[in-house]
Scaffold this motif. Structure first.
Motif, short mmCIF file in Angstrom:
data_model
loop_
_atom_site.label_atom_id
_atom_site.label_comp_id
_atom_site.label_asym_id
_atom_site.label_seq_id
_atom_site.Cartn_x
_atom_site.Cartn_y
_atom_site.Cartn_z
N ASP A 1 -6.87 2.08 4.56
CA ASP A 1 -5.58 2.77 4.47
C ASP A 1 -5.64 3.82 3.38
OD1 ASP A 1 -4.32 1.85 1.80
OD2 ASP A 1 -4.86 -0.07 2.70
N ASP A 2 -4.70 4.77 3.42
CA ASP A 2 -4.64 5.84 2.42
C ASP A 2 -3.52 5.59 1.41
OD1 ASP A 2 -2.43 6.24 3.97
OD2 ASP A 2 -2.78 8.36 4.35
N GLY A 3 -3.27 4.31 1.11
CA GLY A 3 -2.17 3.95 0.23
C GLY A 3 -2.47 4.13 -1.25
N VAL A 4 -1.69 3.45 -2.08
CA VAL A 4 -1.77 3.64 -3.53
C VAL A 4 -3.02 3.01 -4.14
CG1 VAL A 4 0.72 3.82 -3.78
CG2 VAL A 4 -0.36 1.58 -3.92
N ALA B 1 0.80 -1.22 0.00
CA ALA B 1 0.00 0.00 0.00
C ALA B 1 0.83 1.27 0.00
CB ALA B 1 -0.96 0.00 1.20
N GLY B 2 1.95 1.27 0.74
CA GLY B 2 2.72 2.51 0.89
C GLY B 2 1.92 3.58 1.60
N ALA B 3 1.12 3.16 2.59
CA ALA B 3 0.22 4.08 3.28
C ALA B 3 0.94 4.81 4.41
CB ALA B 3 -0.98 3.31 3.83
N PRO C 1 -7.05 2.85 -7.90
CA PRO C 1 -5.71 3.44 -7.96
C PRO C 1 -5.69 4.86 -7.38
CG PRO C 1 -6.21 2.32 -10.01
CD PRO C 1 -7.47 2.32 -9.21
N GLY C 2 -4.79 5.08 -6.43
CA GLY C 2 -4.63 6.40 -5.83
C GLY C 2 -5.64 6.73 -4.75
N GLU C 3 -6.56 5.81 -4.45
CA GLU C 3 -7.62 6.11 -3.47
C GLU C 3 -7.59 5.20 -2.25
OE1 GLU C 3 -11.44 6.27 -5.31
OE2 GLU C 3 -10.78 7.61 -6.93
N LEU D 1 -9.27 -3.27 -8.73
CA LEU D 1 -9.77 -4.54 -8.20
C LEU D 1 -10.14 -5.51 -9.31
CD1 LEU D 1 -10.55 -6.27 -5.79
CD2 LEU D 1 -12.78 -5.14 -5.77
N GLU D 2 -10.85 -5.04 -10.32
CA GLU D 2 -11.28 -5.93 -11.41
C GLU D 2 -10.08 -6.49 -12.16
OE1 GLU D 2 -14.01 -3.97 -13.95
OE2 GLU D 2 -15.58 -3.72 -12.42
N LYS D 3 -9.08 -5.64 -12.40
CA LYS D 3 -7.88 -6.10 -13.09
C LYS D 3 -7.12 -7.12 -12.26
CE LYS D 3 -3.75 -4.32 -15.42
NZ LYS D 3 -2.96 -3.10 -15.76
N ARG D 4 -7.05 -6.87 -10.95
CA ARG D 4 -6.35 -7.79 -10.05
C ARG D 4 -7.04 -9.16 -10.05
NH1 ARG D 4 -3.37 -6.89 -5.40
NH2 ARG D 4 -2.68 -5.03 -6.49
N MET D 5 -8.37 -9.16 -10.01
CA MET D 5 -9.11 -10.42 -10.01
C MET D 5 -8.96 -11.14 -11.34
SD MET D 5 -10.56 -10.74 -7.02
CE MET D 5 -11.93 -11.88 -7.26
N ALA D 6 -8.95 -10.37 -12.43
CA ALA D 6 -8.84 -10.97 -13.76
C ALA D 6 -7.47 -11.60 -13.98
CB ALA D 6 -9.11 -9.92 -14.83
N ASN D 7 -6.44 -10.98 -13.38
CA ASN D 7 -5.08 -11.50 -13.53
C ASN D 7 -4.78 -12.65 -12.59
OD1 ASN D 7 -4.53 -9.62 -15.50
ND2 ASN D 7 -3.62 -8.14 -14.09
#
Length: 380
Positions: A327-330, A305-307, A366-368, A334-340
Protein backbone atom coordinates in the motif's frame (compact mmCIF):
# COMPACT_ATOMS: atom_id res chain seq x y z
CA UNK A 1 5.07 -36.34 45.65
CA UNK A 2 4.67 -32.81 46.99
CA UNK A 3 4.81 -31.45 43.45
CA UNK A 4 1.92 -33.72 42.37
CA UNK A 5 -0.11 -32.59 45.37
CA UNK A 6 0.52 -28.92 44.56
CA UNK A 7 -0.56 -29.43 40.95
CA UNK A 8 -3.70 -31.24 42.08
CA UNK A 9 -4.57 -28.37 44.40
CA UNK A 10 -4.00 -25.84 41.62
CA UNK A 11 -6.17 -27.90 39.24
CA UNK A 12 -8.97 -27.90 41.82
CA UNK A 13 -8.72 -24.14 42.33
CA UNK A 14 -8.79 -23.54 38.58
CA UNK A 15 -11.83 -25.80 38.09
CA UNK A 16 -13.76 -23.99 40.81
CA UNK A 17 -12.69 -20.65 39.36
CA UNK A 18 -13.84 -21.73 35.90
CA UNK A 19 -17.24 -22.77 37.26
CA UNK A 20 -17.63 -19.42 39.05
CA UNK A 21 -16.62 -17.44 35.97
CA UNK A 22 -18.98 -19.44 33.74
CA UNK A 23 -21.88 -18.85 36.15
CA UNK A 24 -21.07 -15.14 36.39
CA UNK A 25 -20.82 -14.84 32.62
CA UNK A 26 -24.25 -16.45 32.19
CA UNK A 27 -25.78 -14.17 34.83
CA UNK A 28 -24.31 -11.05 33.22
CA UNK A 29 -25.57 -12.19 29.82
CA UNK A 30 -29.06 -12.69 31.29
CA UNK A 31 -28.92 -9.16 32.73
CA UNK A 32 -27.99 -7.75 29.33
CA UNK A 33 -30.71 -9.77 27.58
CA UNK A 34 -33.38 -8.71 30.06
CA UNK A 35 -32.28 -5.09 29.70
CA UNK A 36 -32.45 -5.42 25.93
CA UNK A 37 -35.98 -6.87 26.03
CA UNK A 38 -37.10 -4.17 28.46
CA UNK A 39 -35.53 -1.59 26.18
CA UNK A 40 -37.51 -2.89 23.19
CA UNK A 41 -40.73 -2.61 25.22
CA UNK A 42 -39.82 0.95 26.20
CA UNK A 43 -39.08 1.81 22.56
CA UNK A 44 -42.52 0.59 21.54
CA UNK A 45 -44.16 2.54 24.38
CA UNK A 46 -42.11 5.63 23.47
CA UNK A 47 -43.17 5.34 19.82
CA UNK A 48 -46.84 5.19 20.83
CA UNK A 49 -46.37 8.03 23.31
CA UNK A 50 -44.79 10.32 20.72
CA UNK A 51 -47.72 9.72 18.37
CA UNK A 52 -50.16 10.54 21.17
CA UNK A 53 -48.20 13.71 22.05
CA UNK A 54 -48.40 14.81 18.42
CA UNK A 55 -52.17 14.35 18.42
CA UNK A 56 -52.57 16.20 21.75
CA UNK A 57 -50.41 19.10 20.50
CA UNK A 58 -52.62 19.37 17.42
CA UNK A 59 -55.68 19.36 19.67
CA UNK A 60 -54.17 22.06 21.93
CA UNK A 61 -53.43 24.23 18.89
CA UNK A 62 -57.00 23.83 17.67
CA UNK A 63 -58.42 24.63 21.11
CA UNK A 64 -56.22 27.71 21.46
CA UNK A 65 -57.51 28.98 18.15
CA UNK A 66 -61.10 28.21 19.15
CA UNK A 67 -60.58 29.88 22.53
CA UNK A 68 -59.28 33.07 20.92
CA UNK A 69 -62.31 33.15 18.64
CA UNK A 70 -64.72 32.57 21.54
CA UNK A 71 -63.05 35.31 23.57
CA UNK A 72 -63.32 37.72 20.67
CA UNK A 73 -66.98 36.87 20.30
CA UNK A 74 -67.57 37.32 24.04
CA UNK A 75 -65.90 40.75 23.93
CA UNK A 76 -68.01 41.68 20.92
CA UNK A 77 -71.24 40.58 22.62
CA UNK A 78 -70.30 42.34 25.86
CA UNK A 79 -69.55 45.63 24.11
CA UNK A 80 -72.72 45.52 22.06
CA UNK A 81 -75.05 44.02 24.65
CA UNK A 82 -77.95 46.14 23.34
CA UNK A 83 -77.71 44.25 20.01
CA UNK A 84 -77.77 40.78 21.64
CA UNK A 85 -80.14 39.04 23.97
CA UNK A 86 -79.24 37.79 27.42
CA UNK A 87 -79.38 34.29 25.96
CA UNK A 88 -76.77 35.20 23.35
CA UNK A 89 -74.49 36.63 26.03
CA UNK A 90 -74.92 33.54 28.22
CA UNK A 91 -74.20 31.15 25.34
CA UNK A 92 -71.06 33.11 24.36
CA UNK A 93 -69.81 33.11 27.95
CA UNK A 94 -70.48 29.39 28.47
CA UNK A 95 -68.80 28.50 25.17
CA UNK A 96 -65.67 30.50 26.08
CA UNK A 97 -65.61 28.87 29.54
CA UNK A 98 -66.09 25.38 28.12
CA UNK A 99 -63.24 25.81 25.64
CA UNK A 100 -61.00 27.29 28.34
CA UNK A 101 -61.60 24.31 30.62
CA UNK A 102 -61.00 21.82 27.79
CA UNK A 103 -57.84 23.70 26.78
CA UNK A 104 -56.53 23.55 30.36
CA UNK A 105 -57.21 19.79 30.48
CA UNK A 106 -55.38 19.14 27.21
CA UNK A 107 -52.45 21.38 28.20
CA UNK A 108 -52.09 19.41 31.43
CA UNK A 109 -52.32 16.19 29.47
CA UNK A 110 -49.62 17.42 27.09
CA UNK A 111 -47.31 18.27 30.00
CA UNK A 112 -47.92 14.87 31.62
CA UNK A 113 -47.23 13.05 28.36
CA UNK A 114 -44.02 15.02 27.81
CA UNK A 115 -42.87 14.23 31.35
CA UNK A 116 -43.57 10.55 30.70
CA UNK A 117 -41.69 10.75 27.38
CA UNK A 118 -38.65 12.35 29.05
CA UNK A 119 -38.74 9.68 31.75
CA UNK A 120 -38.85 6.89 29.15
CA UNK A 121 -35.94 8.42 27.25
CA UNK A 122 -33.89 8.56 30.48
CA UNK A 123 -34.76 4.93 31.21
CA UNK A 124 -33.71 3.92 27.69
CA UNK A 125 -30.36 5.70 28.03
CA UNK A 126 -29.76 3.97 31.35
CA UNK A 127 -30.64 0.58 29.85
CA UNK A 128 -28.34 1.13 26.90
CA UNK A 129 -25.48 2.00 29.26
CA UNK A 130 -26.27 -1.14 31.28
CA UNK A 131 -26.18 -3.27 28.11
CA UNK A 132 -22.82 -1.79 27.04
CA UNK A 133 -21.29 -2.42 30.48
CA UNK A 134 -22.72 -5.94 30.60
CA UNK A 135 -21.38 -6.79 27.14
CA UNK A 136 -17.96 -5.47 28.14
CA UNK A 137 -18.01 -7.62 31.27
CA UNK A 138 -19.09 -10.68 29.26
CA UNK A 139 -16.18 -10.08 26.88
CA UNK A 140 -13.73 -9.74 29.76
CA UNK A 141 -15.14 -12.88 31.36
CA UNK A 142 -14.67 -14.64 28.03
CA UNK A 143 -10.98 -13.70 27.97
CA UNK A 144 -10.49 -14.98 31.51
CA UNK A 145 -12.50 -18.12 30.84
CA UNK A 146 -10.67 -18.86 27.61
CA UNK A 147 -7.34 -18.43 29.34
CA UNK A 148 -8.31 -20.64 32.29
CA UNK A 149 -9.70 -23.42 30.08
CA UNK A 150 -6.72 -23.15 27.72
CA UNK A 151 -3.14 -23.10 28.88
CA UNK A 152 -3.83 -23.19 32.61
CA UNK A 153 -6.14 -26.24 32.51
CA UNK A 154 -3.05 -28.34 31.78
CA UNK A 155 -1.17 -27.07 34.75
CA UNK A 156 1.61 -29.62 34.58
CA UNK A 157 2.65 -28.59 31.06
CA UNK A 158 1.94 -24.92 31.78
CA UNK A 159 4.48 -24.87 34.64
CA UNK A 160 7.22 -25.74 32.14
CA UNK A 161 6.17 -23.77 29.05
CA UNK A 162 4.06 -20.85 30.31
CA UNK A 163 7.00 -18.42 30.39
CA UNK A 164 7.41 -18.70 26.60
CA UNK A 165 3.79 -19.05 25.43
CA UNK A 166 1.63 -17.47 28.10
CA UNK A 167 1.59 -13.95 26.65
CA UNK A 168 0.99 -15.13 23.10
CA UNK A 169 -1.75 -17.48 24.27
CA UNK A 170 -3.51 -14.67 26.09
CA UNK A 171 -3.27 -12.37 23.08
CA UNK A 172 -4.71 -15.07 20.81
CA UNK A 173 -7.64 -15.49 23.19
CA UNK A 174 -8.09 -11.72 23.32
CA UNK A 175 -8.15 -11.65 19.53
CA UNK A 176 -10.76 -14.41 19.49
CA UNK A 177 -12.88 -12.56 22.02
CA UNK A 178 -12.54 -9.32 20.06
CA UNK A 179 -13.69 -11.17 16.94
CA UNK A 180 -16.63 -12.68 18.83
CA UNK A 181 -17.46 -9.25 20.22
CA UNK A 182 -17.23 -7.73 16.73
CA UNK A 183 -19.59 -10.35 15.33
CA UNK A 184 -21.95 -9.94 18.29
CA UNK A 185 -21.89 -6.17 17.84
CA UNK A 186 -22.59 -6.47 14.11
CA UNK A 187 -25.49 -8.84 14.77
CA UNK A 188 -26.82 -6.62 17.58
CA UNK A 189 -26.48 -3.35 15.64
CA UNK A 190 -27.65 -4.88 12.35
CA UNK A 191 -29.99 -7.89 12.11
CA UNK A 192 -31.01 -7.91 15.79
CA UNK A 193 -32.03 -4.25 15.75
CA UNK A 194 -33.80 -4.72 12.43
CA UNK A 195 -35.71 -7.75 13.73
CA UNK A 196 -36.72 -5.82 16.86
CA UNK A 197 -37.91 -3.02 14.60
CA UNK A 198 -39.81 -5.54 12.46
CA UNK A 199 -41.61 -6.80 15.57
CA UNK A 200 -42.43 -3.25 16.61
CA UNK A 201 -43.69 -2.17 13.21
CA UNK A 202 -45.62 -5.40 12.66
CA UNK A 203 -47.56 -4.58 15.84
CA UNK A 204 -48.26 -1.14 14.37
CA UNK A 205 -49.47 -2.77 11.14
CA UNK A 206 -51.69 -5.06 13.17
CA UNK A 207 -53.29 -2.05 14.83
CA UNK A 208 -53.70 -0.31 11.48
CA UNK A 209 -55.51 -3.35 10.09
CA UNK A 210 -57.78 -3.50 13.11
CA UNK A 211 -58.66 0.16 12.51
CA UNK A 212 -59.12 -0.55 8.77
CA UNK A 213 -56.27 1.77 7.77
CA UNK A 214 -55.48 -0.47 4.82
CA UNK A 215 -53.44 1.95 2.70
CA UNK A 216 -51.17 2.91 5.62
CA UNK A 217 -50.76 -0.76 6.51
CA UNK A 218 -49.73 -1.60 2.92
CA UNK A 219 -47.09 1.16 2.95
CA UNK A 220 -45.80 -0.06 6.32
CA UNK A 221 -45.63 -3.67 5.02
CA UNK A 222 -43.65 -2.50 1.98
CA UNK A 223 -41.09 -0.87 4.31
CA UNK A 224 -41.03 -4.02 6.44
CA UNK A 225 -40.20 -6.13 3.39
CA UNK A 226 -37.30 -3.84 2.50
CA UNK A 227 -36.06 -3.95 6.12
CA UNK A 228 -36.07 -7.76 6.12
CA UNK A 229 -34.22 -7.81 2.79
CA UNK A 230 -31.49 -5.54 4.19
CA UNK A 231 -31.27 -7.67 7.34
CA UNK A 232 -30.79 -10.78 5.21
CA UNK A 233 -27.97 -9.03 3.33
CA UNK A 234 -26.33 -8.13 6.68
CA UNK A 235 -26.54 -11.76 7.85
CA UNK A 236 -24.99 -13.02 4.61
CA UNK A 237 -22.16 -10.48 4.91
CA UNK A 238 -21.45 -11.56 8.50
CA UNK A 239 -21.43 -15.23 7.44
CA UNK A 240 -19.04 -14.38 4.60
CA UNK A 241 -16.67 -12.62 7.01
CA UNK A 242 -16.68 -15.67 9.31
CA UNK A 243 -16.06 -18.27 6.64
CA UNK A 244 -16.50 -17.50 2.92
CA UNK A 245 -18.32 -20.53 1.52
CA UNK A 246 -17.16 -19.44 -1.94
CA UNK A 247 -13.66 -20.68 -1.01
CA UNK A 248 -14.80 -24.29 -1.39
CA UNK A 249 -17.29 -23.64 -4.19
CA UNK A 250 -15.37 -21.23 -6.46
CA UNK A 251 -11.77 -21.34 -5.26
CA UNK A 252 -9.32 -18.87 -3.74
CA UNK A 253 -8.94 -16.32 -6.57
CA UNK A 254 -12.69 -15.69 -7.26
CA UNK A 255 -13.33 -15.38 -3.51
CA UNK A 256 -10.52 -12.85 -3.15
CA UNK A 257 -11.89 -10.89 -6.12
CA UNK A 258 -15.31 -10.69 -4.48
CA UNK A 259 -13.85 -9.76 -1.09
CA UNK A 260 -11.58 -7.07 -2.55
CA UNK A 261 -14.52 -5.55 -4.40
CA UNK A 262 -16.38 -5.31 -1.08
CA UNK A 263 -13.31 -3.79 0.62
CA UNK A 264 -13.00 -1.13 -2.07
CA UNK A 265 -16.56 0.01 -1.43
CA UNK A 266 -16.03 0.03 2.35
CA UNK A 267 -12.61 1.69 2.74
CA UNK A 268 -12.81 3.78 -0.47
CA UNK A 269 -9.36 2.80 -1.67
CA UNK A 270 -8.33 1.43 -5.04
CA UNK A 271 -7.34 -2.23 -4.58
CA UNK A 272 -5.83 -4.18 -7.49
CA UNK A 273 -5.62 -7.96 -7.47
CA UNK A 274 -2.92 -9.33 -9.78
CA UNK A 275 -2.67 -13.09 -10.28
CA UNK A 276 0.19 -14.90 -11.99
CA UNK A 277 -0.08 -18.57 -12.89
CA UNK A 278 -3.03 -20.92 -12.49
CA UNK A 279 -4.53 -21.73 -9.13
CA UNK A 280 -3.82 -25.39 -8.34
CA UNK A 281 -6.13 -27.60 -6.25
CA UNK A 282 -5.45 -26.36 -2.72
CA UNK A 283 -6.40 -27.89 0.59
CA UNK A 284 -9.32 -26.16 2.31
CA UNK A 285 -7.14 -25.15 5.26
CA UNK A 286 -4.56 -23.54 2.94
CA UNK A 287 -7.22 -21.55 1.06
CA UNK A 288 -8.73 -20.36 4.33
CA UNK A 289 -5.31 -19.38 5.73
CA UNK A 290 -4.34 -17.37 2.61
CA UNK A 291 -7.71 -15.64 2.58
CA UNK A 292 -7.27 -14.67 6.25
CA UNK A 293 -3.79 -13.30 5.53
CA UNK A 294 -5.17 -11.04 2.81
CA UNK A 295 -8.07 -10.09 5.09
CA UNK A 296 -5.72 -9.19 7.96
CA UNK A 297 -3.52 -7.07 5.67
CA UNK A 298 -6.49 -5.16 4.24
CA UNK A 299 -7.91 -4.65 7.73
CA UNK A 300 -4.58 -3.09 8.75
CA UNK A 301 -4.70 -0.87 5.67
CA UNK A 302 -8.20 0.27 6.58
CA UNK A 303 -7.39 0.95 10.25
CA UNK A 304 -3.87 2.36 10.09
CA UNK A 305 -2.45 3.01 6.61
CA UNK A 306 -4.66 5.76 5.18
CA UNK A 307 -3.72 4.46 1.74
CA UNK A 308 -5.28 5.50 -1.57
CA UNK A 309 -4.05 2.49 -3.59
CA UNK A 310 -3.33 -1.10 -2.58
CA UNK A 311 -1.94 -3.94 -4.67
CA UNK A 312 -2.49 -7.61 -3.87
CA UNK A 313 -0.25 -9.86 -5.93
CA UNK A 314 -0.74 -13.63 -5.90
CA UNK A 315 1.69 -15.86 -7.79
CA UNK A 316 1.53 -19.65 -8.17
CA UNK A 317 4.91 -21.17 -9.02
CA UNK A 318 5.17 -24.97 -9.18
CA UNK A 319 5.11 -26.11 -5.54
CA UNK A 320 4.96 -22.70 -3.85
CA UNK A 321 2.79 -19.64 -3.57
CA UNK A 322 3.86 -16.00 -3.26
CA UNK A 323 1.54 -13.38 -1.79
CA UNK A 324 2.46 -9.67 -1.69
CA UNK A 325 0.25 -6.92 -0.24
CA UNK A 326 1.55 -3.41 -0.83
CA UNK A 327 0.00 0.00 0.00
CA UNK A 328 1.00 3.65 -0.40
CA UNK A 329 -0.10 4.61 3.12
CA UNK A 330 1.67 6.40 5.95
CA UNK A 331 3.92 3.47 6.86
CA UNK A 332 5.63 3.13 10.24
CA UNK A 333 8.95 2.53 11.98
CA UNK A 334 9.17 -1.27 12.07
CA UNK A 335 11.95 -1.49 14.67
CA UNK A 336 10.15 0.94 16.99
CA UNK A 337 6.87 -0.95 16.58
CA UNK A 338 8.57 -4.26 17.45
CA UNK A 339 10.38 -2.71 20.42
CA UNK A 340 7.13 -1.28 21.81
CA UNK A 341 5.39 -4.64 21.55
CA UNK A 342 2.73 -3.24 19.16
CA UNK A 343 3.27 -5.97 16.59
CA UNK A 344 0.58 -8.45 17.53
CA UNK A 345 -0.90 -8.32 14.04
CA UNK A 346 2.44 -9.34 12.55
CA UNK A 347 2.90 -12.03 15.19
CA UNK A 348 -0.53 -13.43 14.38
CA UNK A 349 0.28 -13.55 10.66
CA UNK A 350 3.62 -15.20 11.39
CA UNK A 351 1.90 -17.84 13.52
CA UNK A 352 -0.55 -18.55 10.71
CA UNK A 353 2.23 -18.74 8.10
CA UNK A 354 4.35 -21.00 10.32
CA UNK A 355 1.47 -23.47 10.46
CA UNK A 356 1.76 -23.61 6.65
CA UNK A 357 5.56 -23.97 6.96
CA UNK A 358 6.00 -20.67 5.13
CA UNK A 359 7.66 -17.31 5.83
CA UNK A 360 6.63 -13.66 6.06
CA UNK A 361 8.62 -10.47 5.55
CA UNK A 362 7.45 -6.95 6.40
CA UNK A 363 8.91 -3.80 4.81
CA UNK A 364 7.80 -0.35 5.99
CA UNK A 365 9.05 3.13 6.81
CA UNK A 366 7.30 6.38 7.80
CA UNK A 367 5.78 8.02 4.73
CA UNK A 368 6.78 5.15 2.40
CA UNK A 369 3.85 2.75 2.76
CA UNK A 370 3.98 -0.90 3.77
CA UNK A 371 4.76 -4.11 1.95
CA UNK A 372 4.08 -7.61 3.30
CA UNK A 373 5.58 -10.63 1.50
CA UNK A 374 4.45 -14.19 2.18
CA UNK A 375 6.12 -17.34 0.79
CA UNK A 376 4.06 -20.48 1.31
CA UNK A 377 4.84 -24.00 0.07
CA UNK A 378 2.00 -25.83 -1.66
CA UNK A 379 1.48 -29.46 -0.77
CA UNK A 380 -0.89 -31.07 -3.27
Amino acid sequence: MNKAIDISVLDGVIKRTIETVETSKTQIFDIAENARQHGNSLKFELHELRQEISKVIQKVDALELAYRKSRNKLVLVSRNFHMYTEEDIRVAYEEASRIQVELSIYRERENNLKRRRNDLERQLRTLEETIVRAEKLVSQMGVVLGYLTGDLSKIGEALESAKQHQLMGLKVIQAQEEERKRVAREIHDGPAQSMANVVLRSEIVERMLKNERILEAQMELHELKEMVRLSLADVRRIIFDLRPMALDDLGLVPTLQKYIQTCEERIQSSIDLVVFGVEPPLRSSVKAAIFRLVQECLNNVEKHAGATTVQVKLEFVQDSLSLVVKDDGVGFDLEKRMANGNSFGLLGMRERVQLLEGSVELQSAPGEGTKVIFQIPIKL
